[in-house]
Design a protein around this motif. Structure first.
Motif, PDB file in Angstrom:
ATOM      1  N   GLY A   1      44.578  36.030  36.845  1.00  0.00           N
ATOM      2  CA  GLY A   1      43.550  35.259  36.145  1.00  0.00           C
ATOM      3  C   GLY A   1      42.237  35.438  36.886  1.00  0.00           C
ATOM      4  O   GLY A   1      42.155  36.234  37.822  1.00  0.00           O
ATOM      5  N   HIS A   2      41.190  34.715  36.477  1.00  0.00           N
ATOM      6  CA  HIS A   2      39.948  34.768  37.261  1.00  0.00           C
ATOM      7  C   HIS A   2      39.398  33.361  37.486  1.00  0.00           C
ATOM      8  O   HIS A   2      39.471  32.505  36.599  1.00  0.00           O
ATOM      9  N   HIS A   3      38.879  33.127  38.693  1.00  0.00           N
ATOM     10  CA  HIS A   3      38.386  31.784  39.033  1.00  0.00           C
ATOM     11  C   HIS A   3      36.885  31.639  38.794  1.00  0.00           C
ATOM     12  O   HIS A   3      36.370  30.542  38.796  1.00  0.00           O
TER      13      HIS A   3
ATOM     14  N   GLY B   1      46.136  36.488  32.130  1.00  0.00           N
ATOM     15  CA  GLY B   1      45.761  35.512  31.112  1.00  0.00           C
ATOM     16  C   GLY B   1      44.269  35.264  31.170  1.00  0.00           C
ATOM     17  O   GLY B   1      43.665  35.284  32.240  1.00  0.00           O
ATOM     18  N   ASP B   2      43.647  35.060  30.021  1.00  0.00           N
ATOM     19  CA  ASP B   2      42.230  34.706  29.977  1.00  0.00           C
ATOM     20  C   ASP B   2      42.018  33.857  28.728  1.00  0.00           C
ATOM     21  O   ASP B   2      42.277  34.323  27.618  1.00  0.00           O
ATOM     22  N   MET B   3      41.588  32.609  28.912  1.00  0.00           N
ATOM     23  CA  MET B   3      41.341  31.672  27.826  1.00  0.00           C
ATOM     24  C   MET B   3      42.641  31.359  27.086  1.00  0.00           C
ATOM     25  O   MET B   3      43.014  32.041  26.153  1.00  0.00           O
TER      26      MET B   3
ATOM     27  N   ALA C   1      34.538  37.388  40.222  1.00  0.00           N
ATOM     28  CA  ALA C   1      33.546  38.249  39.550  1.00  0.00           C
ATOM     29  C   ALA C   1      34.066  38.956  38.305  1.00  0.00           C
ATOM     30  O   ALA C   1      33.595  40.035  37.964  1.00  0.00           O
ATOM     31  N   GLU C   2      34.985  38.328  37.582  1.00  0.00           N
ATOM     32  CA  GLU C   2      35.432  38.913  36.313  1.00  0.00           C
ATOM     33  C   GLU C   2      34.281  38.957  35.326  1.00  0.00           C
ATOM     34  O   GLU C   2      34.059  39.950  34.626  1.00  0.00           O
ATOM     35  N   GLU C   3      33.531  37.857  35.290  1.00  0.00           N
ATOM     36  CA  GLU C   3      32.435  37.751  34.326  1.00  0.00           C
ATOM     37  C   GLU C   3      31.293  38.725  34.627  1.00  0.00           C
ATOM     38  O   GLU C   3      30.429  38.947  33.797  1.00  0.00           O
ATOM     39  N   ARG C   4      31.268  39.273  35.818  1.00  0.00           N
ATOM     40  CA  ARG C   4      30.214  40.222  36.175  1.00  0.00           C
ATOM     41  C   ARG C   4      30.703  41.660  36.012  1.00  0.00           C
ATOM     42  O   ARG C   4      30.132  42.577  36.564  1.00  0.00           O
TER      43      ARG C   4
ATOM     44  N   ASP D   1      37.906  26.752  29.453  1.00  0.00           N
ATOM     45  CA  ASP D   1      38.868  27.675  28.861  1.00  0.00           C
ATOM     46  C   ASP D   1      38.815  29.018  29.593  1.00  0.00           C
ATOM     47  O   ASP D   1      39.847  29.657  29.807  1.00  0.00           O
ATOM     48  N   ASP D   2      37.591  29.409  29.968  1.00  0.00           N
ATOM     49  CA  ASP D   2      37.325  30.744  30.520  1.00  0.00           C
ATOM     50  C   ASP D   2      36.888  30.630  31.969  1.00  0.00           C
ATOM     51  O   ASP D   2      35.705  30.541  32.230  1.00  0.00           O
ATOM     52  N   ASN D   3      37.697  30.579  32.979  1.00  0.00           N
ATOM     53  CA  ASN D   3      39.105  30.771  32.871  1.00  0.00           C
ATOM     54  C   ASN D   3      39.821  29.803  33.798  1.00  0.00           C
ATOM     55  O   ASN D   3      40.769  30.169  34.500  1.00  0.00           O
ATOM     56  N   ALA D   4      39.312  28.525  33.784  1.00  0.00           N
ATOM     57  CA  ALA D   4      40.027  27.491  34.538  1.00  0.00           C
ATOM     58  C   ALA D   4      41.443  27.345  33.971  1.00  0.00           C
ATOM     59  O   ALA D   4      42.386  27.083  34.726  1.00  0.00           O
TER      60      ALA D   4
HETATM   61 ZN   LIG Z   1      37.422  35.184  31.098  1.00  0.00          ZN
END
Ligand SMILES: [Zn+2]
Length: 498
Positions: A289-291, A370-372, A342-345, A310-313
């Motif tokens: 996942g990503h924090h 998993g994401d969202m 840094a998934e979002e980057r 949701d994205d991505n807690a």
């Molecule tokens: Zn995400």
């Protein structure tokens, strides 16, 4: 380690050190046949979700201390769950350098001697060092770009609708429109050998300038191995009103552009729950996942924090719940948990981990990302990577489908896994670098919604019962992957369309 000072300043040094204590694991005998689904409980999931998506983490943006604080929170919960540290040097952390390239505050822009306000009236789209000083050539259409010699000229023109337009109703439509228009027009002008490019917003783009501009103000996020954008031609984006000034007879542009180029730490959090089989426990089912999320931006309806509940807690806390379940009833193979940074980057944490895993790469049997996982209709979900050309392991897909059939019974929407789906959702999360590295990989999600990447993605809007059920599905799939005598294999004909 050079991050120590920074961590001490943040009050994180204690956590980092306490995380170094390796917990001992009692070797249990054979894994029983069934996953312990009852170990994953809604109350635990809810508590963790509200904690991680809280305003106090300020949106967990990579390249800020907020991401690091969120990562430490995750590591603390992993330690409490009894998971072993599996990052670098016996800690829960794998640091990696983010290369940041930003527009320096000393940047100056003027039109006909009148200063432009940087990040209010004008945006520098790519940070670089350059100087422009000269008359402005105003063009009205792309056809104009081939009618005259533009070599060495400063060219300004209105933003034109991109071809094709973003698909109707696509997420973040206005941003996509503006970015595509800028990319197309600046590419066309660069090939004409211009010295500088100024694009003036049109009526469609103008309302998206704050949002798009935030990106430009933030600059570039790269891994050290990634190249800088090749072009050295400055591209400025300006408001419609500035466009009118540039059209005036004798208009002149002066620009002093300076870039900052520096490194900032980001981190993956890595933990492990050992399996029971004497041989197979050296192998890992990787839960991913990503924090991080998007941080702070200009307020929308009075809220400036992009909490990314949701994205991505959702999946960050799902991984903790799976970790606790694995500790209570270990599978045959070991479980590895990677909370990427840094998934979002640009999937930077997963790209880094896929290239620099802290366990032997060959020991990673499969990646369940998993994401969202907490929105939309209660019974709906999607499994990306389940249909060609995205499917890289039929054996793995079959296990996930069977786990859903046996335990969670979601109605699956396959349309988002279609190579022709306009969102290209398969390419937008952390399983991708692993699939490209030849590891069987899947992406569990409950798909997009109108609150995606807005300050309205809040914990209170998450369907926690659904998230708990999605968590159980990921867990039951991982359990099945862990239990088989033979590893799941990669399909020989796997080839992504891009
Ligand atoms: Zn995400």
């Amino acid at each position: 380690m050079r991050f120590t000072t920074l961590l001490a300043g943040l009050g994180l040094a204690t956590t980092l050190l306490s995380a170094c204590t390796r917990s001992s694991t009692p070797a249990t005998s054979r894994a029983p046949g069934e996953p312990l689904l009852s170990a994953i409980q809604e109350d635990d999931v809810r508590r963790d979700l509200f904690a991680l998506a809280d305003d106090k983490f300020r949106g967990r943006r990579a390249g800020t201390a907020d991401e690091l604080r969120a990562a430490v929170w995750v590591a603390e919960r992993a330690r409490e769950a009894g998971l072993e540290p599996a990052g670098d040097e016996g800690t829960y952390f794998q640091f990696y350098p983010l290369r940041r390239v930003t527009v320096a505050a000393s940047t100056r822009l003027t039109v006909s001697g009148k200063p432009l306000s940087l990040w209010k009236d004008a945006w520098v789209t790519t940070p670089l060092n350059a100087r422009l000083d000269g008359p402005v050539v105003w063009l009205n259409s792309l056809a104009d770009t081939v009618r005259r010699d533009l070599r060495g000229k400063i060219v300004a023109m209105p933003l034109l609708p991109p071809t094709p337009l973003p698909a109707p109703k696509m997420s973040l439509w206005a941003m996509r429109y503006t970015l595509a228009a800028i990319a197309q027009q600046s590419t066309a002008l660069r090939t004409r050998g211009v010295a500088g490019i100024v694009l003036a917003a049109n009526a469609t783009a103008e309302p998206s300038l704050e949002f798009v501009g935030h990106r430009y103000q933030d600059g570039l996020y790269l891994l050290p191995s990634m190249p800088l954008p090749a072009s050295a031609v400055p591209v400025l984006l300006v408001r419609q009103a500035v466009g009118a000034q540039l059209q005036a007879r004798g208009a002149r542009l002066q620009a002093e552009l300076t870039a900052n180029d520096y490194e900032y730490p980001s981190m993956n959090v890595v933990a492990r729950a050992p399996g029971t089989d004497p041989t197979r426990r050296t192998e890992h089912v990787l839960f991913s996942g990503h924090h991080d999320h998007d941080g702070i931006g200009s307020p929308v309806a009075g809220d400036s924090i992009w909490n990314g509940a949701d994205d991505n807690a959702t999946v960050s806390v799902a991984l903790l719940a799976i970790g606790r379940a694995w500790k209570q009833r270990p599978g045959a193979r070991s479980a590895l948990f990677v909370w990427h940074g840094a998934e979002e980057r640009g999937l930077l944490g997963s790209r880094w981990y896929a290239e620099h895993p802290t366990v032997a790469k060959s020991s990673i049997v499969a990646v369940l990302n998993g994401d969202m996982m907490g929105r939309n209709a209660p019974d709906s979900a999607a499994l990306l990577g389940s249909t060609p050309p995205h499917r890289n392991s039929k054996a793995l897909v079959d296990m996930a489908l069977k786990a859903n059939e046996n335990f969670t019974k979601f109605a699956l929407d396959n349309s988002w896994d279609d190579a022709k789906h306009p969102e290209g959702w398969y390419f937008r999360s952390d399983h991708l670098p692993y699939a490209r590295a030849g590891i069987p990989a899947l992406f569990f999600t409950t798909l997009l919604h109108p609150d995606y990447h807005t300050p309205r993605d809040e914990a209170s809007r998450i369907d926690v019962a659904k998230l708990t059920r999605m968590t159980r599905w990921m867990y039951a799939t991982g359990w099945a992957v862990s239990a088989t005598p033979e590893r799941v294999t990669v399909d020989p004909d796997f080839k992504l369309e891009r």
